[in-house]
Design a protein around this motif. Structure first.
Motif, short mmCIF file in Angstrom:
data_model
loop_
_atom_site.label_atom_id
_atom_site.label_comp_id
_atom_site.label_asym_id
_atom_site.label_seq_id
_atom_site.Cartn_x
_atom_site.Cartn_y
_atom_site.Cartn_z
N ASP A 6 38.50 -72.70 29.55
CA ASP A 6 37.21 -72.02 29.68
C ASP A 6 36.06 -73.02 29.55
OD1 ASP A 6 38.50 -69.63 30.00
OD2 ASP A 6 38.23 -68.97 27.92
N PHE A 7 36.20 -73.96 28.63
CA PHE A 7 35.15 -74.96 28.41
C PHE A 7 34.96 -75.83 29.65
CE2 PHE A 7 33.70 -79.17 27.11
CZ PHE A 7 32.58 -78.85 26.36
N LEU A 8 36.06 -76.22 30.29
CA LEU A 8 35.99 -77.13 31.43
C LEU A 8 35.67 -76.42 32.75
CD1 LEU A 8 39.10 -79.36 30.65
CD2 LEU A 8 36.72 -80.12 30.66
N PHE A 53 42.34 -76.39 19.01
CA PHE A 53 41.87 -75.43 19.99
C PHE A 53 43.02 -74.93 20.86
CE2 PHE A 53 38.19 -78.08 19.04
CZ PHE A 53 37.24 -77.10 18.74
N SER A 95 43.90 -82.40 20.12
CA SER A 95 43.27 -81.34 19.35
C SER A 95 43.77 -81.32 17.91
CB SER A 95 43.55 -79.99 20.02
OG SER A 95 42.90 -78.93 19.35
N ARG A 141 34.15 -82.87 22.71
CA ARG A 141 32.90 -82.11 22.75
C ARG A 141 33.00 -80.80 21.98
NH1 ARG A 141 30.49 -82.83 28.93
NH2 ARG A 141 30.44 -85.12 28.91
N MET A 142 34.12 -80.13 22.11
CA MET A 142 34.27 -78.85 21.41
C MET A 142 34.35 -79.07 19.91
SD MET A 142 36.93 -76.88 23.96
CE MET A 142 36.93 -75.35 23.03
N ALA A 155 37.12 -82.73 26.56
CA ALA A 155 36.85 -81.36 26.13
C ALA A 155 37.12 -81.20 24.64
CB ALA A 155 37.70 -80.38 26.93
N GLU A 175 40.98 -71.98 25.53
CA GLU A 175 39.62 -72.37 25.15
C GLU A 175 39.19 -73.63 25.91
OE1 GLU A 175 38.62 -71.36 20.69
OE2 GLU A 175 40.63 -72.23 20.79
N LEU A 176 40.10 -74.58 26.04
CA LEU A 176 39.78 -75.80 26.77
C LEU A 176 39.56 -75.51 28.25
CD1 LEU A 176 40.93 -77.13 24.11
CD2 LEU A 176 41.62 -79.02 25.58
#
Length: 246
Positions: free
Chosen positions: A110-112, A103, A151, A86-87, A83, A107-108
């Motif tokens: 939500d992304f996953l 990040f 991160s 990619r972010m 994650a 946020e991670l």
């Protein structure tokens, strides 16, 4: 529903869902856990299907037993670092030097949230993730430390140090070797390559270019010829007045 009866039904359902979603038995399987203080049941698992997928399948199979059931998907180190990768590559740079930012945990998550089986399987992304894990010193399946270290590392250093063992394309090889200034930072923080013409010109200007660089530059010729032909056709059209010049 009696506690003992519900316990048995939820545990059997957890096993059925583990098989349904093809999860390996062990720490990644779906487990039914009971909190005596809160008197709550929770399904937990690592990576695998999304919460929405498990919730939907559970309600369809045992609508009465799963009332009030909580769902908690945990993530492996590989998933959390994937994650981050990619972010970071998709994010807008925070300044003209292409620097990244760390990040937040939310946020991670939500992304996953909507990614099924999020850990990378093979290929260059898996290699980058493995290299980044080495720098971030992963700590098992509670990924707080892992995602935070990964991160921060990417935000400060970019990806240049995560490419060990990654097979670069000819254009990427030349970018890594010849990019300077803003172009170098774009490569380091976004893996953004030079244009084929920029890379070819850099090798042409390097009178001490090594054999691999010469070969990589020559491999760009078909793409360069195609781009030049397209540009020449466009300028010819404009010269003939078919399309007004800007």
């Amino acid at each position: 529903m009696a506690l003992a009866d519900r316990s048995a039904r939820l545990r059997r359902l957890a096993g059925s869902l583990t098989e349904q979603f093809g999860l390996p038995w062990g720490h990644r399987q779906i487990n039914a856990e009971y909190d005596e203080r809160r008197r709550e049941w929770t399904y937990t698992w690592v990576d695998g299907p999304t919460v929405a997928q498990v919730r939907r399948a559970a309600k369809k199979a045992q609508p009465e037993a799963v009332k009030g059931l909580l769902y908690q998907r945990q993530f492996s180190d590989e998933a959390s670092v994937m994650a981050v990768v990619r972010m970071a590559l998709a994010a807008e740079p925070i300044d003209e030097d292409f620097h990244g930012r760390a990040f937040r945990f939310s946020e991670l998550e939500d992304f996953l949230a909507n990614i099924k089986n999020p850990a990378p399987k093979a290929g260059r992304e898996a290699t980058i993730v493995a290299n980044l894990l080495k720098t971030s010193e992963g700590h098992g399946y509670n990924f707080w430390d892992t995602w935070n270290r990964a991160s921060d590392f990417v935000a400060k250093n970019g990806f240049a140090r995560t490419l060990d063992g990654v097979e670069l394309t000819p254009l990427e090889l030349l970018t890594a070797r010849y990019a300077e200034g803003r172009a170098e930072r774009a490569w380091r923080f976004r893996l953004a390559p030079l244009t084929p013409l920029e890379a070819f010109s850099a090798v042409q200007a390097d009178k001490k270019a090594k054999e691999d660089a010469l070969g990589a530059a020559l491999s760009l010729l078909p793409e360069l010829h195609a781009a030049l032909d397209a540009a020449a056709a466009d300028m010819t059209t404009r010269l003939n007045g078919t399309v007004p010049a800007d």
